[in-house]
Design an enzyme around this catalytic site. Sequence first.
Site, mmCIF file in Angstrom:
data_model
loop_
_atom_site.group_PDB
_atom_site.id
_atom_site.type_symbol
_atom_site.label_atom_id
_atom_site.label_comp_id
_atom_site.label_asym_id
_atom_site.label_seq_id
_atom_site.Cartn_x
_atom_site.Cartn_y
_atom_site.Cartn_z
ATOM 1 N N LYS A 200 0.817 -1.214 0.000
ATOM 2 C CA LYS A 200 0.000 0.000 0.000
ATOM 3 C C LYS A 200 0.853 1.268 0.000
ATOM 4 C CE LYS A 200 -4.061 -2.068 2.081
ATOM 5 N NZ LYS A 200 -3.655 -3.349 2.671
ATOM 6 N N SER A 249 -1.168 -7.600 10.686
ATOM 7 C CA SER A 249 -2.402 -8.114 11.298
ATOM 8 C C SER A 249 -2.211 -9.539 11.822
ATOM 9 C CB SER A 249 -3.513 -8.123 10.248
ATOM 10 O OG SER A 249 -3.184 -9.066 9.245
ATOM 11 N N CYS A 304 -0.586 0.843 15.868
ATOM 12 C CA CYS A 304 -0.794 -0.354 16.683
ATOM 13 C C CYS A 304 -0.796 0.000 18.154
ATOM 14 C CB CYS A 304 0.279 -1.392 16.394
ATOM 15 S SG CYS A 304 1.887 -0.837 16.907
#
Length: 520
Positions: A200, A249, A304
Amino acid sequence: QIFASTTHFCTTAAAELSSKPRNPPRVPNLIGGTFIDSQSSSTIDVINPATQEVVSQVPLTTNEEFKAAVSAAKNAYPSWRSMPITTRQRVMFKLQELIRKNTDKLAMSITTEQGKTLKDAQGDVFRGLEVVEHACGMATLQMGEYVSNVSNGIDTYSIREPLGVCAGICPFNFPAMIPLWMFPIAVTCGNTFVLKPSEKDPGASIILAELAMEAGLPNGVLNIVHGTNDIVNAICDDEDIRAVSFVGSNTAGMHIYGRASANGKRVQSNMGAKNHAIVLPDANIDATLNALVAAGFGAAGQRCMALSTVVFVGDSQSWLNKLVELAKGLKVNAGTEPDADLGPVISKQAKERIHRLIQNGVESGARLLLDGRNIVVPGYEHGNFIGPTILSNVTADMECYKEEIFGPVLICMEADSFEEAINIVNRNKYGNGASIFTTSGAAARKFQTEIEAGQVGINVPIPVPLPFFSFTGNKASFAGDLNFYGKAGVNFFTQLKTITQQWKDLPGGGGVSLAMPTSQ
Ligand code: NAD
């Protein structure tokens, strides 16, 4: 020529590529010291989340190209590991200087591809830079141990040796910091490296690699391959890769942990989070609320270590109105706009998912105190924006509580007692970070002792440790046993060798003894 001026790759990378201009530009791989355009015809668009413009295209690297990158790393290893540690450190000294000089360029690349504000992007670079600074002291960090005369005339010592080829797989949310958590420690220990940036936002990794080469990193010591699941699986399966560093993730992290460790590799896997703040009624109200707003909505909640859940204990529940007023004051805008407090979320899919989780909260009985779903940002009407959102009366069975939202949504819960609040936090499956806000030393100490989280903050909302400590994570937030950076990070990228030597005038006789040798 390959890269349009709107992208931020260095011109050296562009110059090494073929002269055929592409629009949008293709992000190059780095193999054996050369930035090479992939032969793959499959690409993924890198999209500016504030405008939807296609910034560049990431290739799904072919298996041959991947093998070439690993092979370059393998070939570079023997001479790189033999270089004096001081030489390797000097590359890091130079790299830190170059990163400082190029902070604005890196930040612009991050904001363009990831969306966070420029100021936040500079912080992303700076927190990575600190790891490079830390790697400059590798000679001391990598020191071994020595005990002389463990037996008569015999000494034993242990040394920390590099592993060989290591790999890193990165998430989208810190495009500079997380690659810098990985390769500077790995290569300064003497390893060579294959980096897989997030598909990304790969731009910052390319700039960092260019700077590392300019700093003197020999060809093949750092390689970059782009792609998604296939390339990640190739990393997990490759026989020449010895260790895999992952951040992202839980779905990807547990898959990588299982697959790579089944193939005999070391894995450190930093994963998802649901970080709680416990607010006691004796806390300083203004400082606490400022901290909650900053840590809940900063980077649009895509950290996070974002404090995404607040547990208000007793009377502190009455502070909710003030919290809402503070959050309403935040400015949502494209990250390049000077007044932006928070930018867009990474993708349209992420935005839809966050909307769904907010709606789920409402339908399950939570109170929507602030709704950021219908925000329109003038000039950036197509951006993936979500304004600060606050849900109260949330309970532990709700989907919006159980799932990591990873957006600008603050979940508020209530507890009658401090013990109840601690139980709420500890029952959550994640254990990345947790903070307490209080003026009571006894409460803070109890929290520190009983809370099941890797990073603990006491009146500190985002307790991300500096690189001389390790970034940790408990329960579902981490798999592996050697954490990122700090002493554990050096241990992760090195293996122990223990040497026992005997230097004495050996007596001629004595004969052969088959008994287990014991200390004499
Ligand atoms: P992600 O897991 O979707 O992607 C991370 C990397 O894994 C990417 O390079 C991607 O290409 C690859 N990947 C994704 N799915 C895969 C699959 N099924 N098989 C193989 N590879 C796969 O994560 P993300 O959305 O980029 O990042 C956000 C997540 O990262 C959040 O959960 C966040 O909490 C976490 N994170 C954790 C830390 C930490 O230190 N604990 C730090 C930053 C981010």
